[in-house]
Motif scaffolding. Structure first.
Motif, PDB file in Angstrom:
ATOM      1  N   PHE A 126       0.817  -1.208   0.000  1.00  0.00           N
ATOM      2  CA  PHE A 126       0.000   0.000   0.000  1.00  0.00           C
ATOM      3  C   PHE A 126       0.855   1.263   0.000  1.00  0.00           C
ATOM      4  O   PHE A 126       0.654   2.175  -0.814  1.00  0.00           O
ATOM      5  N   PHE A 127       1.817   1.339   0.922  1.00  0.00           N
ATOM      6  CA  PHE A 127       2.570   2.583   1.064  1.00  0.00           C
ATOM      7  C   PHE A 127       3.596   2.771  -0.041  1.00  0.00           C
ATOM      8  O   PHE A 127       4.101   3.875  -0.232  1.00  0.00           O
ATOM      9  N   ARG A 128       3.929   1.710  -0.769  1.00  0.00           N
ATOM     10  CA  ARG A 128       4.775   1.892  -1.936  1.00  0.00           C
ATOM     11  C   ARG A 128       3.964   2.211  -3.188  1.00  0.00           C
ATOM     12  O   ARG A 128       4.522   2.702  -4.169  1.00  0.00           O
ATOM     13  N   SER A 129       2.691   1.932  -3.162  1.00  0.00           N
ATOM     14  CA  SER A 129       1.836   2.168  -4.328  1.00  0.00           C
ATOM     15  C   SER A 129       1.263   3.579  -4.339  1.00  0.00           C
ATOM     16  O   SER A 129       1.101   4.177  -5.413  1.00  0.00           O
ATOM     17  N   GLN A 135      -0.238  10.741   0.415  1.00  0.00           N
ATOM     18  CA  GLN A 135      -0.252  10.294   1.807  1.00  0.00           C
ATOM     19  C   GLN A 135      -0.181  11.469   2.773  1.00  0.00           C
ATOM     20  O   GLN A 135      -0.916  11.510   3.774  1.00  0.00           O
ATOM     21  N   ILE A 136       0.698  12.438   2.490  1.00  0.00           N
ATOM     22  CA  ILE A 136       0.822  13.595   3.376  1.00  0.00           C
ATOM     23  C   ILE A 136      -0.465  14.407   3.390  1.00  0.00           C
ATOM     24  O   ILE A 136      -0.924  14.872   4.453  1.00  0.00           O
ATOM     25  N   LEU A 137      -1.104  14.575   2.235  1.00  0.00           N
ATOM     26  CA  LEU A 137      -2.364  15.314   2.174  1.00  0.00           C
ATOM     27  C   LEU A 137      -3.467  14.609   2.965  1.00  0.00           C
ATOM     28  O   LEU A 137      -4.280  15.255   3.636  1.00  0.00           O
ATOM     29  N   VAL A 138      -3.495  13.278   2.891  1.00  0.00           N
ATOM     30  CA  VAL A 138      -4.514  12.528   3.635  1.00  0.00           C
ATOM     31  C   VAL A 138      -4.308  12.704   5.132  1.00  0.00           C
ATOM     32  O   VAL A 138      -5.266  12.931   5.886  1.00  0.00           O
TER      33      VAL A 138
END
Length: 303
Positions: A126-129, A135-138
């Motif tokens: 997930f975190f590589r995709s 991610q930072i905005l979320v």
């Protein structure tokens, strides 16, 4: 019997590192003076590299289009320096947190539990995709999804132990640090896992056969050998975090640290470590100084 011993001794000599990588032997003249073999190809290549480097350095000083005064004016601006400090702090936080969480994820990937293995694999996937900016905005806008966070009854919104507003907890810095850390952990876990897998399985089996406890096997045998594969990739990740800034000397310092860390973990693979650049320079200075005060010595050839 004599021929057998000679064959065996020849086999040992052939397997030695000096036999595999023979160095050019010096040539002895009739007068007994030793003349070392000259490799003109290396001399020419070195001269070309030195010429190109000198030409580039000369252009840095003489070409006016660089406008170094303008560069210094903007580079040392207060806004740039504040942003630089913030970038370095975020780099340190994300690297430390990312590798700590990545080590845990790597152990989960290597565990025999299918649940832990699948959970770690899903995290890494997930975190590589998902792009880092997303991610930072979320994380920064998490308050729109979960207005309050706290501790209380599971599967309910009854926070009877602790409750806090999400917008007051996740500020801009915290959102950036959290996103960078979780993102870095996904890559760090694969680096650590690859390093552990690079250690020969015979090392684990031999340590287990000797009755060494599992924790000691991992910390004293597996980790030091795995570090040889982990360190270069780990420093690539660290340098990648800071190379977006304009402070080149920081990445240079990290490269120097990487060199000595790799050299430390190479002790088990080489009989004699190659000299460091400082040791080479010291040896060259000592040799040159001795050559100035002494006449060239001659060596007699033994018959």
């Amino acid at each position: 019997m004599t021929s057998t011993l000679d064959t065996r001794s020849f086999g040992v000599a052939a397997a030695s590192p000096s036999a595999r990588n023979p160095e050019p032997a010096p040539t002895a003249t009739a007068e007994g003076r030793v003349i070392r073999r000259r490799n003109w190809g290396l001399y020419v290549a070195s001269a070309v590299v030195i010429f190109l480097l000198a030409q580039f350095l000369w252009s840095l000083v003489t070409v006016k289009n660089y406008q170094w005064d303008v560069f210094a004016q903007y580079f040392f601006n207060d806004a740039i320096l504040r942003g630089l400090r913030l970038t370095l702090v975020l780099t340190v936080v994300s690297i430390i947190g990312g590798f700590l969480l990545g080590a845990l994820l790597a152990l989960m990937r290597l565990s025999s539990s299918a649940i832990l293995n699948s959970a770690a694999f899903g995290y890494v996937w997930f975190f590589r995709s998902v792009p880092l900016l997303v991610q930072i905005l979320v994380w920064y806008n998490l308050g729109y999804l979960y207005p309050t966070l706290g501790l209380g009854t599971p599967f309910t919104t009854n926070f009877w132990i602790y409750e806090v507003q999400t917008t007051s907890l996740i500020l801009a810095f915290f959102a950036a640090a959290l996103g960078l850390t979780l993102h870095q952990a996904a890559y760090s876990s694969e680096i650590i896992r690859a390093g552990i897998l690079s250690v020969d399985s015979g090392q684990r089996e031999a340590a287990a056969a000797l009755g060494i406890p599992r924790s000691s096997r991992f910390l004293r045998i597996i980790v030091p050998q795995a570090a040889r594969s982990i360190v270069p990739n780990a420093f690539n990740e660290i340098i990648g975090k800071v190379k977006g800034t304009s402070v080149v000397f920081i990445t240079t310092a990290l490269s120097i640290i990487q060199y000595y860390v790799e050299r430390h973990y190479a002790k088990g693979t080489q009989r004699q470590l190659p000299p460091t650049p400082f040791q080479r320079l010291r040896h060259w200075v000592a040799t040159s100084w001795a050559a100035l005060g002494e006449a060239p010595t001659t060596a007699k050839v033994k018959n």
